[in-house]
Motif scaffolding. Structure first.
Motif, PDB file in Angstrom:
ATOM      1  N   LEU A  56       0.839  -1.206   0.000  1.00  0.00           N
ATOM      2  CA  LEU A  56       0.000   0.000   0.000  1.00  0.00           C
ATOM      3  C   LEU A  56       0.870   1.251   0.000  1.00  0.00           C
ATOM      4  O   LEU A  56       0.593   2.211  -0.723  1.00  0.00           O
ATOM      5  N   PHE A  57       1.926   1.234   0.774  1.00  0.00           N
ATOM      6  CA  PHE A  57       2.854   2.362   0.825  1.00  0.00           C
ATOM      7  C   PHE A  57       3.428   2.635  -0.564  1.00  0.00           C
ATOM      8  O   PHE A  57       3.499   3.777  -1.010  1.00  0.00           O
ATOM      9  N   GLY A  58       3.821   1.584  -1.269  1.00  0.00           N
ATOM     10  CA  GLY A  58       4.356   1.731  -2.622  1.00  0.00           C
ATOM     11  C   GLY A  58       3.343   2.311  -3.580  1.00  0.00           C
ATOM     12  O   GLY A  58       3.686   3.126  -4.451  1.00  0.00           O
ATOM     13  N   LYS A  59       2.075   1.935  -3.432  1.00  0.00           N
ATOM     14  CA  LYS A  59       1.023   2.484  -4.294  1.00  0.00           C
ATOM     15  C   LYS A  59       0.847   3.981  -4.042  1.00  0.00           C
ATOM     16  O   LYS A  59       0.678   4.760  -4.985  1.00  0.00           O
ATOM     17  N   SER A 112      -1.783  -0.344   8.443  1.00  0.00           N
ATOM     18  CA  SER A 112      -2.514  -1.593   8.643  1.00  0.00           C
ATOM     19  C   SER A 112      -4.012  -1.366   8.771  1.00  0.00           C
ATOM     20  O   SER A 112      -4.811  -2.237   8.423  1.00  0.00           O
ATOM     21  N   GLU A 113      -4.417  -0.184   9.219  1.00  0.00           N
ATOM     22  CA  GLU A 113      -5.835   0.141   9.346  1.00  0.00           C
ATOM     23  C   GLU A 113      -6.421   0.660   8.038  1.00  0.00           C
ATOM     24  O   GLU A 113      -7.634   0.661   7.860  1.00  0.00           O
ATOM     25  N   MET A 114      -5.579   1.085   7.127  1.00  0.00           N
ATOM     26  CA  MET A 114      -6.059   1.685   5.887  1.00  0.00           C
ATOM     27  C   MET A 114      -6.455   0.655   4.827  1.00  0.00           C
ATOM     28  O   MET A 114      -7.173   0.982   3.897  1.00  0.00           O
ATOM     29  N   HIS A 115      -6.008  -0.586   4.971  1.00  0.00           N
ATOM     30  CA  HIS A 115      -6.324  -1.616   3.974  1.00  0.00           C
ATOM     31  C   HIS A 115      -7.824  -1.792   3.811  1.00  0.00           C
ATOM     32  O   HIS A 115      -8.318  -1.923   2.693  1.00  0.00           O
ATOM     33  N   SER A 116      -8.549  -1.793   4.908  1.00  0.00           N
ATOM     34  CA  SER A 116      -9.986  -2.038   4.866  1.00  0.00           C
ATOM     35  C   SER A 116     -10.812  -0.770   5.039  1.00  0.00           C
ATOM     36  O   SER A 116     -12.030  -0.839   5.139  1.00  0.00           O
TER      37      SER A 116
END
Length: 133
Positions: A56-59, A112-116
């Motif tokens: 996600l960080f890479g995106k 970790s909270e941003m995935h969902s």
């Protein structure tokens, strides 16, 4: 830090590091951190991102037209030791923000909270876009 240790880090092509237990190295306490000139974004969080978080960080970096080589992780406790820098961005993930002169500030929950949480990703995107105007 002893010259031998610096040489060892250099041989491993490690130019930036953080000592976790500064009590073992009293000479390192209260020293300034030098960021490489290539560092454009400083990611400040309580812990190093996991492999899943790194995706996600890479995106997010790609959306900002930055590469992973242009970003560094730093714990919030170490932020006060930053010396001169060439930062454009500072992203605070799950920690309180600190002003850095001339740096664009981003805030978000932990990766970790941003995935969902679609809304938190949208909010981060809006922050990034607000600096384009």
């Amino acid at each position: 830090m002893p010259q031998q240790a610096l040489q060892f880090l250099n041989e491993m092509d490690i130019s930036v590091w953080q000592v976790r237990q500064t009590s073992y190295f009293p000479a390192l306490e209260n020293t300034t951190l030098s960021l490489p000139e290539t560092c454009q974004l400083l990611f400040v969080a309580p812990a190093i991102p996991t492999e899943r978080d790194a995706f996600l960080f890479g995106k997010v970096l790609a959306s900002m037209k930055l590469s992973p080589e242009q970003a560094l992780f730093l714990s919030s406790e170490s932020l006060e030791y930053i010396g001169e820098h060439h930062l454009d961005w500072c992203w605070f993930s799950g920690v309180s923000t600190t002003e850095l002169e001339g740096v664009k500030i981003l805030t978000s929950p932990l990766l970790s909270e941003m995935h969902s949480n679609t809304q938190s990703r949208r909010d981060l995107w809006r922050q990034i876009c607000s600096y384009d105007n």
